[in-house]
Design an enzyme around this catalytic site. Structure first.
Site, short mmCIF file in Angstrom:
data_model
loop_
_atom_site.label_atom_id
_atom_site.label_comp_id
_atom_site.label_asym_id
_atom_site.label_seq_id
_atom_site.Cartn_x
_atom_site.Cartn_y
_atom_site.Cartn_z
N HIS A 87 -9.72 1.04 4.68
CA HIS A 87 -8.54 1.13 5.34
C HIS A 87 -8.87 2.34 6.66
O HIS A 87 -9.58 3.27 6.40
CB HIS A 87 -7.53 1.89 4.47
N LYS A 91 0.06 4.39 -0.45
CA LYS A 91 -0.36 5.31 -0.08
C LYS A 91 -0.31 6.64 -0.75
O LYS A 91 0.02 6.40 -2.17
CB LYS A 91 -0.05 5.68 1.68
N ASN A 102 0.77 -1.25 -0.02
CA ASN A 102 0.03 0.02 0.16
C ASN A 102 0.91 1.26 0.05
O ASN A 102 1.33 1.65 1.22
CB ASN A 102 -0.95 -0.01 1.40
C1 PEP Z 1 -0.99 0.29 5.97
O1 PEP Z 1 -1.55 1.41 6.00
O2 PEP Z 1 -1.99 -0.56 5.54
C2 PEP Z 1 0.03 -0.31 7.02
C3 PEP Z 1 0.04 -1.23 7.23
O3 PEP Z 1 1.27 0.63 6.98
P1 PEP Z 1 2.49 0.30 7.83
O4 PEP Z 1 3.13 -0.80 7.19
O5 PEP Z 1 3.27 1.47 7.25
O6 PEP Z 1 2.12 0.49 9.13
#
Ligand code: PEP
Length: 245
Positions: free
Chosen positions: A93, A11, A9
């Site tokens: 999410h 983002k 992900n």
């Molecule tokens: C996410 O946003 O789905 C996530 C798991 O982020 P991170 O791995 O940065 O904690």
């Protein structure tokens, strides 16, 4: 046997140049047998699809509209995503729930919209720190999951993925211990009845190469949804390799 799945992900990160460098390195370094997918910002969908065309890595979206088409400024429909070979869509999410006020009802509508275009929803559920500390984690998970089960039915989960993402572990560097995660994953599977055996349940929350192997060794953890560590080709490669073992 459930195949392990590792989903990146990204983002709101990346650029044309960074994406190319990251995916060139990843596709050169990793050719394993696990299922691996990348969810870039939607504006890079075509670029990422093209960069992945000679690899087994698939493409996903970070969100999807519950609507089919029309006057929904800024939204992207499942039909549009399907045109770009999108195979997964992250749904619900915690950042969408928190910053965009997405309710369980909206999340369920998005789940349905994705499946109508044969896009696998990756349904994210998870408790806050306060909820965990008050002992309500399993109850919160049950409420979030049952809201979607009631709307779509258990059979729909044959073509879906669930990601358990404790909110307190996302982007914080704090990871649920393998035992804490396993307890929740087992609970989630039990809520899915006989469908549960087939459903991939991913863990998400500060997954990195140093904790992936231990998390993946738990019987009900079928891979990971990876945020921060998916932006580093070497780290993400190591996580994918941990899934291959
Ligand atoms: C996410 O946003 O789905 C996530 C798991 O982020 P991170 O791995 O940065 O904690």
């Amino acid at each position: 046997m459930r195949r392990l799945l590792v989903l990146a992900n990204w983002k709101m990160n990346g650029s044309l140049n960074d994406n190319r460098q990251l995916l060139d390195a990843l596709t050169a370094q990793w050719q394993g047998q696990s299922e691996v997918g990348v969810c870039p910002p939607v504006v890079y969908m075509a670029q990422v699809r093209d960069l992945l065309k000679n690899s087994s890595i698939t493409l996903g979206a970070q969100d999807i509209s519950s609507a089919v088409s029309g006057a929904y400024t800024g939204e992207i429909s499942a039909t549009m995503l399907a045109e770009f070979s999108c195979r997964f869509a992250i749904i619900g999410h915690s950042e969408r729930r928190q910053y965009h006020a997405e309710s369980d009802a909206i999340v369920a509508e998005k789940f349905i919209a994705a499946q109508k275009e044969s896009i696998k929803p990756v349904l994210c559920i998870g408790e806050s720190l306060e909820e965990r500390e008050s002992g309500a984690a399993l109850e919160v998970i049950s409420t979030q999951l049952k809201a979607v089960i009631n709307a779509v039915g258990l059979d729909a989960f044959n073509e879906a993925v669930i990601a358990y993402e404790p909110v307190w572990a996302i982007g914080t560097g704090k990871t649920a211990s393998p035992e804490q995660a396993q307890e929740v994953h087992k609970h989630i599977r039990s809520l899915l009845g006989s469908t549960g055996d087939k459903v991939q349940i991913l863990y998400g929350g500060s997954v990195k190469s140093s904790n992936a192997t231990e998390l993946f060794s738990q019987p009900d953890i079928d891979g990971a949804l990876v945020g921060g560590a998916s932006l580093d080709a070497n780290e993400f490669t190591l996580i994918c390799q941990a899934a291959d073992q």
